[in-house]
Design a protein around this motif. Structure first.
Motif, mmCIF file in Angstrom:
data_model
loop_
_atom_site.group_PDB
_atom_site.id
_atom_site.type_symbol
_atom_site.label_atom_id
_atom_site.label_comp_id
_atom_site.label_asym_id
_atom_site.label_seq_id
_atom_site.Cartn_x
_atom_site.Cartn_y
_atom_site.Cartn_z
ATOM 1 N N SER A 60 5.610 3.460 -2.395
ATOM 2 C CA SER A 60 4.823 2.398 -3.018
ATOM 3 C C SER A 60 5.653 1.760 -4.137
ATOM 4 C CB SER A 60 3.538 2.958 -3.624
ATOM 5 O OG SER A 60 2.642 3.384 -2.640
ATOM 6 N N SER A 61 5.771 0.455 -4.087
ATOM 7 C CA SER A 61 6.622 -0.277 -5.026
ATOM 8 C C SER A 61 6.257 -0.036 -6.486
ATOM 9 C CB SER A 61 6.559 -1.771 -4.732
ATOM 10 O OG SER A 61 7.023 -2.036 -3.442
ATOM 11 N N CYS A 62 4.967 0.124 -6.770
ATOM 12 C CA CYS A 62 4.558 0.348 -8.160
ATOM 13 C C CYS A 62 5.113 1.664 -8.693
ATOM 14 C CB CYS A 62 3.043 0.292 -8.301
ATOM 15 S SG CYS A 62 2.157 1.561 -7.377
ATOM 16 N N ASN A 107 0.793 -3.727 -9.200
ATOM 17 C CA ASN A 107 -0.513 -3.212 -8.818
ATOM 18 C C ASN A 107 -1.565 -4.274 -9.126
ATOM 19 O OD1 ASN A 107 -1.142 -2.984 -11.585
ATOM 20 N ND2 ASN A 107 -2.003 -0.945 -11.352
ATOM 21 N N CYS A 162 4.592 -2.620 -0.767
ATOM 22 C CA CYS A 162 3.282 -2.819 -1.369
ATOM 23 C C CYS A 162 2.456 -3.574 -0.346
ATOM 24 C CB CYS A 162 3.365 -3.594 -2.674
ATOM 25 S SG CYS A 162 1.709 -3.902 -3.349
ATOM 26 N N GLU A 209 -0.476 -4.812 -0.375
ATOM 27 C CA GLU A 209 -1.163 -5.994 -0.879
ATOM 28 C C GLU A 209 -0.201 -7.170 -1.039
ATOM 29 O OE1 GLU A 209 -1.485 -2.904 -2.080
ATOM 30 O OE2 GLU A 209 -3.585 -2.493 -2.577
ATOM 31 N N THR A 240 3.182 -2.970 6.547
ATOM 32 C CA THR A 240 3.808 -1.742 6.046
ATOM 33 C C THR A 240 4.245 -0.866 7.213
ATOM 34 O OG1 THR A 240 2.494 -1.843 4.017
ATOM 35 C CG2 THR A 240 3.467 0.295 4.589
ATOM 36 N N LYS A 285 0.971 5.607 -3.610
ATOM 37 C CA LYS A 285 0.215 5.727 -4.855
ATOM 38 C C LYS A 285 -1.176 6.289 -4.585
ATOM 39 C CE LYS A 285 -0.840 5.219 -9.145
ATOM 40 N NZ LYS A 285 -1.347 6.563 -9.385
ATOM 41 N N SER A 329 -5.476 4.593 -4.316
ATOM 42 C CA SER A 329 -5.515 3.167 -3.991
ATOM 43 C C SER A 329 -6.274 2.908 -2.689
ATOM 44 C CB SER A 329 -4.069 2.671 -3.850
ATOM 45 O OG SER A 329 -3.976 1.539 -3.036
ATOM 46 N N SER A 332 -5.384 0.926 -0.484
ATOM 47 C CA SER A 332 -4.338 0.820 0.539
ATOM 48 C C SER A 332 -3.592 2.126 0.672
ATOM 49 C CB SER A 332 -3.315 -0.262 0.173
ATOM 50 O OG SER A 332 -3.817 -1.533 0.387
ATOM 51 N N CYS A 333 -3.088 2.626 -0.435
ATOM 52 C CA CYS A 333 -2.120 3.716 -0.443
ATOM 53 C C CYS A 333 -2.687 5.088 -0.745
ATOM 54 C CB CYS A 333 -1.021 3.397 -1.445
ATOM 55 S SG CYS A 333 -0.149 1.856 -1.084
#
Length: 163
Positions: free
Chosen positions: A22-24, A31, A55, A57, A99, A114, A117, A119-120
């Motif tokens: 996850s990029s964050c 985020n 990510c 999103e 993804t 992450k 989330s 998504s994650c």
């Protein structure tokens, strides 16, 4: 994290295989609030060329910042609604598919996503009431990755594995 996930992660790290992250968690401020949740050990994997930032999103072209969203079950179907009661399920499904496409293109067989989330989230997500209550379950992207044979762990699992 189960033993198979632990073994898969150890193998990926040792053999320098590509890992979705996850990029964050890599320090990117993307985020829903426009914040990051950097994990230094994951940033090192990125700097070494092993971590592939994703990510869902952002891949679905959702804005930064964006309204918080949570998964709810409507007529037996998982949907994603933001805090303004707008159905954003299609955007989350698009991000999940993009993804998965990234995982397939890169050959990644494991993802570090992450926690919590929509998504994650892996194993625990918010319950859809925007009350910060957690329930068992996976985010939209994590569910799709798992359905397609990608092992998914959280950043907490990753740090535990390093100990």
């Amino acid at each position: 994290m189960n033993q198979k996930d632990f073994t898969c992660l150890k193998e990926a790290l040792e053999k320098k295989k590509k890992i979705l992250v996850s990029s964050c968690l890599l320090g990117m401020k993307i985020n829903y609030e426009g914040k990051a949740h950097p994990v230094n050990e994951l940033r090192q994997l990125f700097l070494q060329g092993q971590a592939i930032p994703v990510c869902p999103e952002v891949l679905a072209t959702m804005p930064i910042p964006r309204d918080p969203a949570e998964i709810v079950v409507v007529n037996g179907e998982r949907k994603v609604y933001n805090n303004k009661k707008i159905d954003v399920t299609e955007e989350y499904l698009l991000g999940a598919q993009r993804t998965l496409d990234t995982a397939r293109t890169s050959g990644a067989k494991i993802a570090i996503m992450k926690s919590k989330s929509p998504s994650c989230g892996c194993g625990k997500i918010y319950d859809g009431t925007f009350s910060e209550k957690l329930v068992s379950g996976d985010g939209i992207t994590v569910a799709l990755l798992k359905e397609n044979g990608i092992r998914v762990i959280t950043e907490e699992d990753f740090l535990e594995c390093l100990k």
